[in-house]
Motif scaffolding. Structure first.
Motif, PDB file in Angstrom:
ATOM      1  N   PRO A 220       0.834  -1.217   0.000  1.00  0.00           N
ATOM      2  CA  PRO A 220       0.000   0.000   0.000  1.00  0.00           C
ATOM      3  C   PRO A 220       0.862   1.259   0.000  1.00  0.00           C
ATOM      4  N   LEU A 221       0.420   2.262  -0.729  1.00  0.00           N
ATOM      5  CA  LEU A 221       1.086   3.554  -0.784  1.00  0.00           C
ATOM      6  C   LEU A 221       0.119   4.596  -0.236  1.00  0.00           C
ATOM      7  N   MET A 222       0.590   5.414   0.697  1.00  0.00           N
ATOM      8  CA  MET A 222      -0.274   6.442   1.277  1.00  0.00           C
ATOM      9  C   MET A 222      -0.622   7.508   0.249  1.00  0.00           C
ATOM     10  N   GLY A 223       0.238   7.678  -0.732  1.00  0.00           N
ATOM     11  CA  GLY A 223      -0.039   8.616  -1.810  1.00  0.00           C
ATOM     12  C   GLY A 223       0.892   8.350  -2.966  1.00  0.00           C
ATOM     13  N   PHE A 224       0.424   8.665  -4.183  1.00  0.00           N
ATOM     14  CA  PHE A 224       1.258   8.466  -5.370  1.00  0.00           C
ATOM     15  C   PHE A 224       0.849   9.482  -6.419  1.00  0.00           C
ATOM     16  N   ALA A 225       1.851  10.084  -7.074  1.00  0.00           N
ATOM     17  CA  ALA A 225       1.616  11.037  -8.153  1.00  0.00           C
ATOM     18  C   ALA A 225       2.071  10.409  -9.453  1.00  0.00           C
ATOM     19  N   ALA A 226       1.123  10.075 -10.307  1.00  0.00           N
ATOM     20  CA  ALA A 226       1.436   9.407 -11.563  1.00  0.00           C
ATOM     21  C   ALA A 226       1.766  10.445 -12.616  1.00  0.00           C
ATOM     22  N   SER A 227       3.024  10.457 -13.030  1.00  0.00           N
ATOM     23  CA  SER A 227       3.471  11.362 -14.082  1.00  0.00           C
ATOM     24  C   SER A 227       4.715  10.746 -14.695  1.00  0.00           C
ATOM     25  N   GLY A 228       5.232  11.369 -15.717  1.00  0.00           N
ATOM     26  CA  GLY A 228       6.435  10.845 -16.339  1.00  0.00           C
ATOM     27  C   GLY A 228       6.315  10.797 -17.843  1.00  0.00           C
ATOM     28  N   ALA A 229       7.283  10.101 -18.464  1.00  0.00           N
ATOM     29  CA  ALA A 229       7.361  10.110 -19.918  1.00  0.00           C
ATOM     30  C   ALA A 229       6.271   9.277 -20.564  1.00  0.00           C
ATOM     31  N   SER A 230       5.778   8.242 -19.887  1.00  0.00           N
ATOM     32  CA  SER A 230       4.793   7.363 -20.483  1.00  0.00           C
ATOM     33  C   SER A 230       4.067   6.588 -19.401  1.00  0.00           C
ATOM     34  N   VAL A 231       2.955   6.001 -19.798  1.00  0.00           N
ATOM     35  CA  VAL A 231       2.240   5.102 -18.889  1.00  0.00           C
ATOM     36  C   VAL A 231       3.141   3.956 -18.491  1.00  0.00           C
ATOM     37  N   ARG A 232       3.897   3.431 -19.466  1.00  0.00           N
ATOM     38  CA  ARG A 232       4.777   2.310 -19.180  1.00  0.00           C
ATOM     39  C   ARG A 232       5.797   2.668 -18.102  1.00  0.00           C
ATOM     40  N   ALA A 233       6.341   3.897 -18.173  1.00  0.00           N
ATOM     41  CA  ALA A 233       7.317   4.315 -17.177  1.00  0.00           C
ATOM     42  C   ALA A 233       6.693   4.378 -15.787  1.00  0.00           C
ATOM     43  N   VAL A 234       5.447   4.819 -15.712  1.00  0.00           N
ATOM     44  CA  VAL A 234       4.762   4.864 -14.425  1.00  0.00           C
ATOM     45  C   VAL A 234       4.535   3.463 -13.886  1.00  0.00           C
ATOM     46  N   LEU A 235       4.113   2.553 -14.766  1.00  0.00           N
ATOM     47  CA  LEU A 235       3.872   1.176 -14.325  1.00  0.00           C
ATOM     48  C   LEU A 235       5.167   0.525 -13.847  1.00  0.00           C
TER      49      LEU A 235
END
Length: 720
Positions: A220-235
């Protein structure tokens, strides 16, 4: 080498206001999927600095995170001018203040709300939703049916104003900029994207949609900010945080992460089982794995400041690996994650290459397997088909998350003190310093909470028909209300019989004792109702109440107000730094003025009558009557002065008026009265006048009016 190609369309991470188009498209499930080269996932620095550049990426917020956001709309600074002073012989002073309105985009997915807000690192909005500076505030949570902001629409036009559906953003209206150097401050927001922590697999599933399967619950993560060069990079970032990897499916990926999940058994018995079957074991050098792993993360317990946790192993090697996780986790979880990553990199030095019959082509890259004769769980890292022989390169799988403890250190957070409501008292200020020529109004304000700082002031001199801005309040005053009035007492002796009980506006206010020398210098001077008094001792009673003893009553010519107080009347400790003074025109004497204070809470209004106390001389004292042998009487008194309140032997107090003159009222026995004037502090009654006069009242005549009367009853020859 045969490859498994992922034909998956990219999707927007950053929303319509910028961002990068990323995709899950890859070109083989191999080292690139688990250790990406040249692809940037979320970075910690992206959440700390507020931007306003066109095309800036807006993160998608999961759980609760602190983000800076991007300014997507703003007005020019609005200038406000306020004039002060300008009384007789004094120049006026013009003060300038500035406000601004602007909007900040926070998340590229809907959110539940916003908690605290920081401006230039200082708390602007507390956990209770109270603002520490004056501003209007609206939050658009990013729903698909949200309407355009009314302020933006009123300025830009309804047609030209987007609703920003799917984007959560905050609008500040007329934020006071005085505390921020008259500029829009750098803001960070505690954004609440979801209720409670979110697991890494749930976040990954929402980002990738139907293109990703997540059968196993992960960290579990208390919070996460999804951003970056691509969806793949976030995954890949999420997989790294969970210690997971991807398994290829038809048209999608499966995210696996638990060592103890289902594994496919491979009975690799060597050459005796299947013709052409062989295996090889490789162990890389110990120094090929890093000796230290440093994990950077955001720590909620430290107001989401960046934290660092390190894991170090003994043995050979000097290489250090740094992992940035743009997620909010506690210190213990971050330490455990660093230890787990270090252990995984060390264990993955062992690799096994298996040669299996082509009939086992159903084994997929990323498959969790067991190998006969080899301990533990293995993961298929690479595979290829050569001469109808399936070659699998497998890597050892590390155990699950280690359990450990850690400290994130101590943070000196900005105190989150509630401001409460504005408490406001106004009164005509008795003469405290040099004499003034026009009535002087004193304004004292504070809050019912210790976090109150200031309020904007408006003044009306015509019973509320018109209002003019007069700037802001001074720093918070120590004030409250009367609980037990002090009663009657003489003004020329210390009042040791009575006491005063007051209730202060908030519990952070404190009163102190003062010795006679300090009181003689002006310490503990307070306006209680309309009486100015001093106190020697202050005793706390609890619940914001104090008992005040050792009272010096009727100070600075306010003895007429002694014993006029009632429960609920004002109590204000007079501190020059905590008062706003305003010179009023002489025409307001005998009328009321009103002051309106707009602070962070509900606005407050106060009203007081201007009697001219600040500009007329104090009443004379020590009236005495001396009978003469001829049957007449001589009456004299002592003059007081607005410009001198200390008794100095052998020296008279300064006149502080344009002339010395007195109005004397002779009250006769039959009830009639006769008024005479004199320019000396005495009057003589003839033998014929003396029997008819019962009372003498004396007022000093000043340029701005008469003093309060001082009375002497001739029937008792005593002094009132």
């Amino acid at each position: 080498m045969a490859t498994v190609v992922l034909m998956v369309a990219g999707s927007l991470i950053g929303g319509p206001i910028g961002g990068a188009v990323g995709g899950l498209a890859g070109n083989a499930i191999d080292h690139a999927i688990l250790r990406p080269k040249g692809r940037e996932g979320p970075r910690l620095t992206e959440l700390r600095v507020q931007t306003s550049s066109y095309g800036t990426q807006i993160p998608r917020i999961f759980g609760t995170m602190r983000v800076a956001g991007s300014v997507i709309w703003a007005t020019d600074l609005i200038e406000h001018r306020t004039s002060r002073g300008g009384g007789k012989g004094k120049p006026s002073t013009t003060e300038y203040s500035y406000t601004a309105s602007f909007a900040v985009a926070l998340s590229a997915r809907p959110i539940l709300g916003v908690g605290r807000i920081w401006a230039d690192g200082k708390l602007l909005r507390g956990a209770a939703g109270d603002f520490k500076a004056r501003t209007g505030f609206r939050l658009h949570v990013g729903s698909e049916d949200q309407a355009p902001d009314p302020l933006i629409a009123s300025i830009e036009g309804t047609i030209a104003t987007p609703a920003h559906r799917g984007i959560a953003y905050a609008v500040f209206e007329d934020l006071a900029l005085g505390d921020f150097g008259n500029r829009i401050p750098s803001l960070t927001f505690e954004v609440i994207g979801d209720a409670g922590p979110q697991t890494a697999d749930a976040i990954a599933r929402e980002i990738a949609g139907d293109l990703l399967d997540t059968p196993e619950a992960m960290v579990p993560l208390m919070g996460f900010a999804a951003s970056g060069a691509s969806v793949r990079a976030v995954l890949e970032t999420l997989a790294g945080a969970a210690g997971g990897w991807f398994r290829a499916e038809v048209g999608k990926l499966t995210l696996l992460g638990a060592r103890d999940g289902a594994a496919r058994a491979l009975d690799d018995a060597g050459a005796g089982a299947e013709r052409g079957v062989r295996r090889r074991r490789d162990i890389a050098a110990a120094d090929s794995a890093p000796q230290t792993v440093t994990l950077a993360y955001y720590e909620p317990a430290r107001d989401y400041q960046a934290g660092i946790q390190r894991a170090t192993r003994p043995g050979a090697g000097q290489r250090e690996s740094r992992v940035e996780l743009a997620a909010a986790i506690d210190a213990a979880s971050a330490k455990a994650l660093a230890e787990t990553i270090l252990q995984r990199l060390d264990i993955e030095r062992e690799r096994r290459t298996l040669a299996l019959p082509w009939r086992l082509l159903s084994i997929r890259p990323g498959e969790r397997v067991t190998i006969a004769g080899a301990a533990g769980i293995w993961r298929v890292d690479q595979w290829r088909l050569e001469g109808m022989v399936l070659l699998l390169e497998c890597v050892a799988v590390a155990p699950g998350m280690l359990i450990t403890g850690a400290s994130g250190g101590r943070v000196l957070s900005t105190p989150d003190l509630p401001a409460g409501e504005t408490a406001l008292h106004i009164f005509e200020l008795p003469p405290l310093g040099a004499p003034v020529s026009v009535p002087r109004l004193a304004i004292a304000a504070a809050g019912t909470g210790p976090g109150w700082r200031s309020a904007a002031l408006l003044l009306s001199e015509d019973d509320g028909a018109s209002w003019s801005p007069i700037g802001g309040t001074a720093p918070p005053a120590i004030l409250g209300t009367v609980v037990t009035p002090p009663g009657a007492a003489p003004s020329h002796l210390e009042d040791r019989r009575n006491h005063l009980v007051v209730e202060l506006a908030n519990g952070a206010m404190v009163l102190h004792d003062a010795d006679p020398a300090a009181m003689a210098a002006g310490a503990n001077l307070a306006m209680v109702g309309d009486e100015l008094l001093q106190f020697a001792r202050a005793t706390p009673l609890g619940e914001r109440r104090w008992t005040l003893d050792g009272l010096w009553r009727g100070r600075r010519g306010t003895e007429a107000a002694i014993a006029t107080q009632a429960t609920g009347d004002r109590f204000v400790l007079l501190d020059a730094g905590a008062l706003v003074t305003r010179d009023l025109p002489a025409t307001v004497v005998g009328r009321s003025v009103r002051v309106f204070a707009q602070g962070l809470g509900e606005a407050q209004m106060a009203e007081t009558e201007v009697s001219g106390l600040s500009v007329v001389p104090p009443s004379p004292v020590h009236l005495r009557s001396a009978e003469r042998a001829d049957g007449g009487a001589d009456v004299d008194w002592v003059r007081r002065s607005r410009g001198g309140w200390d008794w100095i032997d052998g020296v008279d107090v300064p006149l502080s008026e344009e002339f010395e003159r007195y109005q004397v009222t002779l009250v006769l026995a039959e009830g009639a009265a006769r008024i005479v004037e004199t320019d000396t502090a005495r009057i003589s009654l003839t033998a014929e006048e003396r029997p008819a006069v019962t009372t003498i009242r004396v007022r000093q005549i000043g340029a701005q009016g008469l003093s309060a009367p001082a009375s002497l009853s001739l029937s008792t020859s005593g002094e009132d």
